[in-house]
Scaffold this motif. Structure first.
Motif, PDB file in Angstrom:
ATOM      1  N   ARG A  29       2.991 -32.747  -2.023  1.00 58.49           N
ATOM      2  CA  ARG A  29       2.574 -33.549  -1.022  1.00 58.49           C
ATOM      3  C   ARG A  29       3.300 -34.806  -1.167  1.00 58.49           C
ATOM      4  NH1 ARG A  29      -0.889 -32.735   2.502  1.00 58.49           N
ATOM      5  NH2 ARG A  29      -2.245 -30.909   2.369  1.00 58.49           N
ATOM      6  N   PHE A  30       3.606 -35.283  -2.419  1.00 62.35           N
ATOM      7  CA  PHE A  30       4.386 -36.490  -2.224  1.00 62.35           C
ATOM      8  C   PHE A  30       5.959 -36.502  -1.572  1.00 62.35           C
ATOM      9  CE2 PHE A  30       6.747 -34.215  -5.615  1.00 62.35           C
ATOM     10  CZ  PHE A  30       7.992 -34.552  -5.516  1.00 62.35           C
ATOM     11  N   LEU A  31       6.589 -35.422  -1.300  1.00 66.57           N
ATOM     12  CA  LEU A  31       7.337 -35.355  -0.495  1.00 66.57           C
ATOM     13  C   LEU A  31       7.165 -35.250   1.044  1.00 66.57           C
ATOM     14  CD1 LEU A  31       9.336 -32.257  -2.306  1.00 66.57           C
ATOM     15  CD2 LEU A  31       9.842 -34.663  -2.454  1.00 66.57           C
ATOM     16  N   HIS A  32       6.091 -35.025   1.296  1.00 65.43           N
ATOM     17  CA  HIS A  32       5.501 -34.911   2.854  1.00 65.43           C
ATOM     18  C   HIS A  32       5.893 -35.890   3.683  1.00 65.43           C
ATOM     19  CE1 HIS A  32       2.923 -33.904   6.359  1.00 65.43           C
ATOM     20  NE2 HIS A  32       3.706 -33.044   6.306  1.00 65.43           N
ATOM     21  N   TRP A  33       5.627 -37.120   3.371  1.00 67.43           N
ATOM     22  CA  TRP A  33       5.783 -38.342   3.943  1.00 67.43           C
ATOM     23  C   TRP A  33       6.710 -39.277   3.518  1.00 67.43           C
ATOM     24  CZ3 TRP A  33       4.840 -37.236   8.856  1.00 67.43           C
ATOM     25  CH2 TRP A  33       3.787 -36.723   9.123  1.00 67.43           C
ATOM     26  N   ALA A  34       7.568 -38.860   2.334  1.00 66.85           N
ATOM     27  CA  ALA A  34       8.340 -39.880   1.719  1.00 66.85           C
ATOM     28  C   ALA A  34       9.257 -40.616   2.453  1.00 66.85           C
ATOM     29  CB  ALA A  34       9.070 -38.850   0.583  1.00 66.85           C
ATOM     30  N   GLU A  35       9.906 -39.913   3.522  1.00 69.47           N
ATOM     31  CA  GLU A  35      11.039 -40.858   4.406  1.00 69.47           C
ATOM     32  C   GLU A  35      10.223 -41.854   5.263  1.00 69.47           C
ATOM     33  OE1 GLU A  35      14.866 -40.202   7.052  1.00 69.47           O
ATOM     34  OE2 GLU A  35      13.402 -38.485   6.867  1.00 69.47           O
ATOM     35  N   ARG A  36       9.047 -41.328   5.657  1.00 69.68           N
ATOM     36  CA  ARG A  36       8.361 -42.155   6.642  1.00 69.68           C
ATOM     37  C   ARG A  36       7.950 -43.360   5.814  1.00 69.68           C
ATOM     38  NH1 ARG A  36       2.429 -40.842   8.159  1.00 69.68           N
ATOM     39  NH2 ARG A  36       2.317 -41.324   6.196  1.00 69.68           N
ATOM     40  N   ASP A  37       7.425 -43.250   4.727  1.00 70.02           N
ATOM     41  CA  ASP A  37       6.877 -44.205   3.756  1.00 70.02           C
ATOM     42  C   ASP A  37       7.540 -44.979   3.148  1.00 70.02           C
ATOM     43  OD1 ASP A  37       4.411 -43.180   4.839  1.00 70.02           O
ATOM     44  OD2 ASP A  37       3.880 -42.012   3.151  1.00 70.02           O
ATOM     45  N   GLY A  38       9.174 -44.643   3.218  1.00 72.72           N
ATOM     46  CA  GLY A  38      10.050 -45.509   2.441  1.00 72.72           C
ATOM     47  C   GLY A  38      10.295 -45.083   0.789  1.00 72.72           C
TER      48      GLY A  38
END
Length: 50
Positions: A29-38
């Motif tokens: 899960r930590f990868l799922h929105w990693a780019e969006r969340d900086g």
């Protein structure tokens, strides 16, 4: 993640009603929105550290 644990978790997610549009085990899960969340660079560093 041991294969048996992955399969158990994934099958539990598939059995939910309604079936989720995306099946993500908790461990990724930590990868799922990693780019969006900086946090992309941090996530890549974590993956490369192991």
């Amino acid at each position: 993640m041991p294969l048996d644990a992955f399969v158990d978790e994934a099958m539990t997610l598939f059995s939910r009603e309604p079936t989720p549009k995306e099946i993500l085990v908790e461990r990724v899960r930590f990868l799922h929105w990693a780019e969006r969340d900086g946090r992309f660079d941090q996530a890549v560093e974590m993956l490369n550290a192991h």
